[in-house]
Enzyme design. Structure first.
Site, mmCIF file in Angstrom:
data_model
loop_
_atom_site.group_PDB
_atom_site.id
_atom_site.type_symbol
_atom_site.label_atom_id
_atom_site.label_comp_id
_atom_site.label_asym_id
_atom_site.label_seq_id
_atom_site.Cartn_x
_atom_site.Cartn_y
_atom_site.Cartn_z
ATOM 1 N N GLN A 4 0.851 -1.193 0.000
ATOM 2 C CA GLN A 4 0.000 0.000 0.000
ATOM 3 C C GLN A 4 0.888 1.245 0.000
ATOM 4 O O GLN A 4 1.647 1.463 0.953
ATOM 5 C CB GLN A 4 -0.869 -0.040 1.259
ATOM 6 C CG GLN A 4 -1.849 1.089 1.404
ATOM 7 C CD GLN A 4 -2.480 1.080 2.791
ATOM 8 O OE1 GLN A 4 -1.846 0.656 3.765
ATOM 9 N NE2 GLN A 4 -3.697 1.534 2.894
ATOM 10 N N TYR B 96 0.317 4.730 0.214
ATOM 11 C CA TYR B 96 -0.580 5.849 0.528
ATOM 12 C C TYR B 96 0.187 6.975 1.230
ATOM 13 O O TYR B 96 0.266 8.096 0.752
ATOM 14 C CB TYR B 96 -1.696 5.378 1.478
ATOM 15 C CG TYR B 96 -2.862 4.666 0.861
ATOM 16 C CD1 TYR B 96 -2.796 4.120 -0.407
ATOM 17 C CD2 TYR B 96 -4.048 4.528 1.572
ATOM 18 C CE1 TYR B 96 -3.888 3.452 -0.946
ATOM 19 C CE2 TYR B 96 -5.147 3.860 1.037
ATOM 20 C CZ TYR B 96 -5.054 3.326 -0.214
ATOM 21 O OH TYR B 96 -6.140 2.669 -0.725
ATOM 22 N N SER B 97 0.742 6.657 2.434
ATOM 23 C CA SER B 97 1.317 7.693 3.295
ATOM 24 C C SER B 97 2.541 8.348 2.661
ATOM 25 O O SER B 97 3.265 7.714 1.883
ATOM 26 C CB SER B 97 1.749 7.101 4.632
ATOM 27 O OG SER B 97 0.701 6.391 5.220
ATOM 28 N N SER C 12 4.346 -1.060 4.241
ATOM 29 C CA SER C 12 4.557 -2.416 4.767
ATOM 30 C C SER C 12 4.812 -3.400 3.629
ATOM 31 O O SER C 12 4.049 -3.455 2.660
ATOM 32 C CB SER C 12 3.328 -2.890 5.538
ATOM 33 O OG SER C 12 3.009 -1.982 6.537
ATOM 34 N N GLU D 239 -9.208 -2.039 5.647
ATOM 35 C CA GLU D 239 -7.972 -2.082 6.443
ATOM 36 C C GLU D 239 -8.285 -2.019 7.941
ATOM 37 O O GLU D 239 -7.771 -2.800 8.734
ATOM 38 C CB GLU D 239 -7.043 -0.926 6.053
ATOM 39 C CG GLU D 239 -5.764 -0.926 6.876
ATOM 40 C CD GLU D 239 -4.750 0.130 6.442
ATOM 41 O OE1 GLU D 239 -5.153 1.112 5.796
ATOM 42 O OE2 GLU D 239 -3.561 -0.045 6.750
HETATM 43 C C1 FAD Z 1 3.274 -0.606 11.353
HETATM 44 C C2 FAD Z 1 2.775 0.412 10.378
HETATM 45 C C3 FAD Z 1 2.482 0.011 9.105
HETATM 46 C C4 FAD Z 1 2.072 0.952 8.161
HETATM 47 N N1 FAD Z 1 1.841 0.519 6.893
HETATM 48 C C5 FAD Z 1 1.520 1.412 5.939
HETATM 49 C C6 FAD Z 1 1.413 1.008 4.581
HETATM 50 O O1 FAD Z 1 1.574 -0.144 4.247
HETATM 51 N N2 FAD Z 1 1.152 1.948 3.653
HETATM 52 C C7 FAD Z 1 0.973 3.244 3.974
HETATM 53 O O2 FAD Z 1 0.725 4.034 3.068
HETATM 54 N N3 FAD Z 1 1.070 3.698 5.258
HETATM 55 C C8 FAD Z 1 1.350 2.791 6.236
HETATM 56 N N4 FAD Z 1 1.493 3.212 7.546
HETATM 57 C C9 FAD Z 1 1.354 4.633 7.845
HETATM 58 C C10 FAD Z 1 0.158 4.986 8.702
HETATM 59 O O3 FAD Z 1 -1.031 4.943 7.971
HETATM 60 C C11 FAD Z 1 0.430 6.390 9.252
HETATM 61 O O4 FAD Z 1 1.555 6.275 10.105
HETATM 62 C C12 FAD Z 1 -0.751 6.922 10.025
HETATM 63 O O5 FAD Z 1 -1.806 7.217 9.151
HETATM 64 C C13 FAD Z 1 -0.364 8.190 10.805
HETATM 65 O O6 FAD Z 1 0.252 9.129 9.985
HETATM 66 P P1 FAD Z 1 1.662 9.814 10.380
HETATM 67 O O7 FAD Z 1 2.596 8.714 10.788
HETATM 68 O O8 FAD Z 1 2.063 10.694 9.262
HETATM 69 O O9 FAD Z 1 1.343 10.650 11.677
HETATM 70 P P2 FAD Z 1 0.711 12.127 11.739
HETATM 71 O O10 FAD Z 1 -0.480 12.182 10.852
HETATM 72 O O11 FAD Z 1 1.794 13.114 11.492
HETATM 73 O O12 FAD Z 1 0.224 12.195 13.230
HETATM 74 C C14 FAD Z 1 1.096 12.533 14.312
HETATM 75 C C15 FAD Z 1 0.274 12.620 15.579
HETATM 76 O O13 FAD Z 1 -0.733 13.657 15.456
HETATM 77 C C16 FAD Z 1 -2.039 13.137 15.706
HETATM 78 N N5 FAD Z 1 -3.030 13.771 14.820
HETATM 79 C C17 FAD Z 1 -2.867 13.993 13.484
HETATM 80 N N6 FAD Z 1 -3.983 14.573 12.974
HETATM 81 C C18 FAD Z 1 -4.854 14.686 14.000
HETATM 82 C C19 FAD Z 1 -6.177 15.208 14.108
HETATM 83 N N7 FAD Z 1 -6.827 15.710 13.053
HETATM 84 N N8 FAD Z 1 -6.780 15.158 15.324
HETATM 85 C C20 FAD Z 1 -6.137 14.661 16.416
HETATM 86 N N9 FAD Z 1 -4.869 14.174 16.368
HETATM 87 C C21 FAD Z 1 -4.249 14.174 15.182
HETATM 88 C C22 FAD Z 1 -1.933 11.649 15.414
HETATM 89 O O14 FAD Z 1 -2.919 10.915 16.109
HETATM 90 C C23 FAD Z 1 -0.515 11.335 15.883
HETATM 91 O O15 FAD Z 1 -0.513 11.107 17.273
HETATM 92 C C24 FAD Z 1 1.900 2.307 8.520
HETATM 93 C C25 FAD Z 1 2.190 2.706 9.821
HETATM 94 C C26 FAD Z 1 2.615 1.778 10.744
HETATM 95 C C27 FAD Z 1 2.911 2.239 12.128
#
Ligand code: FAD
Length: 413
Positions: free
Chosen positions: A141, A143-144, A176, A259
């Protein structure tokens, strides 16, 4: 209290017996109270172990396929069995007793497949679904991005049309299994003149295309589960756009719902039986505070079991997944956090050890450290609460000044 037994229909009982007979012949039963060691409690972080695990996932999917057990609910014309969610649930219940997993193929089976079935063209269904079912294609995936996680719609990887192909440039992160993937589901921006949710497209990208560079990242557990992915002039044919151009956000919602549901119902391989067993071996079962905490842990497991059953019953009745997937995801997050603390408290000073020095070879330390993967991946707790607040409780939405502006005018880092 006597356990309530729900009678199964003759047809369902026969299906269960057939599934069990197949599994007994093709796989080994799990060791009771050690189920987690093959999953998040795995302490072997070597590259060879990661490769071997990926291969074992493919092998098991192939075995399922070759024996007529792959794609239980998928349409027959694309290689599935065309059966119901109830059949899938029965098979999953039986399979969970055996030491086998499609593990890293879950993205393909539980997220990509259902999204292609819902939104794909005839070409896409015939081209991609059978290769998922027979274990040929491993998907990731994409996405991020470094600047777009919770606010996924803020993504800036761009795709520009050039003849019959789109040319993609940008960077993805936390992908992942991307180091093993043959295909990826990729979100790109195709229109910068409209608000952010309306200019995103959903591509199916061949990970072997020139310009795709995958670099593994090491997690707190020592495993290289996820990666950063760089995309430089990557050419994607128009035929690989899933849904309409600029309408990718709608398609994305289908994948994200699946998911959350997958993470919510999949568990982490830890059972309450294993936690209780450790408690006994740590000699803390006479401690009043610990007993309270164990009771709370048991309650969390039971709540998840019944909530999962409810979601599956709704699915079996043909009701689409809704915000319930956020409830499940949130409860799983709470469980891994609280049980992580409990496990370490039970071990006392031994909790500071790791690997061979620690109790059970350090697998409980791995479980503790894995909690953040479960809690962040698929959307954080805070974000699930936002979804529930807005979509279930009907609370006013967060102020989002950038929601209506053309994306090119939105302030970005
Ligand atoms: C083990 C693992 C596997 C993953 N696998 C994939 C994958 O295969 N493909 C992929 O694309 N992504 C993947 N991800 C990414 C995952 O989807 C993102 O880490 C997640 O969506 C959070 O985004 P970020 O890390 O950019 O954190 P941020 O969005 O920067 O968030 C940082 C902090 O701010 C808080 N926050 C942010 N916005 C808000 C809001 N509006 N209100 C309140 N709090 C908020 C969050 O809760 C968090 O505590 C994976 C992540 C992990 C940990």
């Amino acid at each position: 209290m006597a356990k309530q037994v729900v009678e199964e229909s003759v047809e369902d009982a026969e299906f269960r017996a057939r599934a069990r007979a197949f599994l007994e012949g093709a796989a080994k039963r799990k060791v009771k109270n050690r189920e987690h060691e093959a999953n998040l409690g795995n302490t072997n972080t070597s590259h060879e172990a990661e490769v071997a695990y990926a291969q074992s996932c493919r092998d098991w999917q192939r075995t399922l396929h070759d024996n007529g057990w792959a794609g239980i609910t998928w349409p027959k014309e694309y290689g599935g069995l065309g059966l119901t969610q109830k059949h899938a649930r029965i098979f999953a219940q039986e399979e969970s007793k055996f030491a086998v997993s499609v593990g890293m193929l879950s993205v393909a089976l539980q997220m990509v497949g259902p999204t292609i079935i819902a939104h794909g063209t005839e070409y896409q269904k015939r081209e991609f679904l059978p290769k998922i079912l027979n274990g040929t294609h491993y998907w990731c995936q994409l996405y991020s991005e470094p600047g777009a996680g919770s606010d996924l719609a803020g993504l800036t990887t761009r795709a520009d049309l050039d003849g019959e192909e789109y040319v993609v440039n940008g960077q993805k992160v936390w992908n992942s299994g991307a180091q093993f993937a043959d295909m990826g589901i990729l979100l790109v921006r195709t229109n910068w003149d409209v608000p952010k949710h309306r200019g995103i497209s959903y591509f199916l990208v061949d990970m072997h295309t020139p310009g795709v560079e995958v670099r593994p990242l090491v997690q707190i557990t020592g495993h290289s589960h996820f990666n950063e992915t760089f995309l430089t002039d990557v050419r994607v044919p128009i035929a690989n756009v899933l849904g309409d151009i600029d309408d990718g956000w709608r398609v994305t919602q289908t994948t994200l719902m699946h998911e959350r549901s997958m993470i919510g119902s999949g568990g982490t391989g830890v059972t309450f039986g294993a936690i209780a067993d450790l408690a006994q071996r740590c000699g803390i079962t006479d401690d009043l505070v610990m007993r309270q905490e164990l009771a709370k842990s048991y309650t969390r497991f039971e709540l998840l079991k019944w909530l999962g059953g409810r979601a599956k019953a709704a699915a079996a009745a043909g009701n689409p997944l809704g915000p319930e997937s956020s409830v499940m995801k949130l409860l799983v997050s709470t469980r891994v956090e609280r049980d992580g603390d409990l496990l370490m408290a039970m071990e006392g000073a031994n909790a500071m050890l790791s690997n061979a020095d620690a109790p059970d070879g350090g697998s409980w330390q791995q479980i503790f450290l894995s909690q953040w993967a479960v809690r962040i991946g698929g959307g954080t707790e805070q974000v699930q609460r936002n979804v529930l607040g807005e979509r279930v409780l009907g609370l006013p939405g967060e102020p989002r000044p950038d929601k209506t502006l053309p994306f090119k005018d939105v302030a970005r880092n």
